[in-house]
Design an enzyme around this catalytic site. Sequence first.
Site, PDB file in Angstrom:
ATOM      1  N   TYR A 119      26.420  63.288  17.085  1.00 19.22           N
ATOM      2  CA  TYR A 119      25.227  62.685  16.113  1.00 19.22           C
ATOM      3  C   TYR A 119      25.819  61.967  14.685  1.00 19.22           C
ATOM      4  O   TYR A 119      27.212  62.977  13.937  1.00 19.22           O
ATOM      5  CB  TYR A 119      24.121  64.319  15.387  1.00 19.22           C
ATOM      6  N   GLU A 207      21.285  55.028  11.401  1.00 26.38           N
ATOM      7  CA  GLU A 207      21.593  56.729  12.465  1.00 26.38           C
ATOM      8  C   GLU A 207      21.923  55.996  14.322  1.00 26.38           C
ATOM      9  O   GLU A 207      21.320  55.269  14.741  1.00 26.38           O
ATOM     10  CB  GLU A 207      20.240  56.985  12.522  1.00 26.38           C
TER      11      GLU A 207
END
Length: 397
Positions: A119, A207
């Site tokens: 992530y 993101e």
Amino acid sequence: MNIHEYQAKALLRSYGAPVSDGRVVFKAEEAKTAAGELDGPLWVVKAQIHAGGRGKGHFKEAGAGDKGGVRLAKSVEEAAEEAKKMLGRTLVTHQTGPTGKQVGRIYIEDGSGIERELYLALLVDRQTSRISFVCSTEGGMDIEEVAAKTPEKILSFSVDPATGYQPFHGRRIAFALGLEGKQIKQCVGLMGTLYRAFVEKDMEMLEINPLIITDSGELKVLDAKVGFDSNALYRHNDIASLRDESEEDSKELEASKYDLNYIALDGEIGCMVNGAGLAMATMDIIKLYGAEPANFLDVGGGANKDKVTEAFKIITSDSNVKGILVNIFGGIMRCDVIAEGVVAAVKEVGLEVPLVVRLEGTNVEQGKEIINSSGLNVIAADNLSDAAEKIVKAVKG
Ligand code: ADP
Ligand code: MG
């Protein structure tokens, strides 16, 4: 402003970030040709909506099949088939809310062999007033769960704006992500690239979930979600042109044309308030008395009658609205202007739900007079809690 995954990937590719080859399609007929232009042997067919959680989402219509919004295909034909099933149908994810979003575009992408899913995000951290990298070894589809259950697995590194991005930031991230060998160097380069894109394009959020390590050990951007600072869009025509109005709430879109600060919510009480703080307090007190606000709306300090009329029309166009609370503390905003706007709007669109008006401050007497002599069926209120109590009572009985 948000953009689609395929647009975000094209932007990141133009900066030199590693992304898979892919094609966007708007119509089912285009899917086979598009898939045929990719190498295979694995294709990934991805619904393009401005919401995450697509992989674990589900479609409302049976014709879409029982898989989510990210599907693997082993042939061109299968990829085209999956694209056809998703186009035009409604995808529900934990980020769309129960109404879901209609899929108008599909991205068909080369499939990657995945060794690890990581992530990574860049965002403007308001606490430190800096851009921060946020990363975790636990990438993939459940980052919200990681944040809730094991927050220590999410690490954050902020960048001093005086120095900007430095290779040591990239190395720290690489070590936090457990990268090895040539991946460390790749990571240092990629983080610099992402930081540059973030700053140059005035992003608010970037993101990448997941950032993967491929089966051949390379870093790759597998998903990308980008939000831009709307106040800076005037200097990025290329970005502004990527806006997809069909992704936006129609009431919010209308409000933005009149420069109203409006956000649609799920409740039953429509609110028209001046000042963001008072609007927040109004929403809180509606909840306190046992109902839910249908919107946040700050008509602003310098609103004129036309703006107030438009605001009122937007509120009444929401079929969830079972009652309206107008709460104005006149400072720069004058109560008579608000009253005129409300009366004009009701004359134009009618009023089928109870309306409570609380006016206080500049020109309050004139404002009350305009409302009282308008013949409208308005419930007057003296203060904030009285107003909230009255509208909740009028709606809930
Ligand atoms: P979302 O976050 O909306 O669910 P993603 O793009 O992250 O959508 O896709 C969900 C999952 O699907 C990823 O975590 C990854 O495991 C897989 N996936 C997505 N794109 C590809 C691809 N090009 N090749 C292989 N797997 C993919
Ligand atoms: Mg994702």
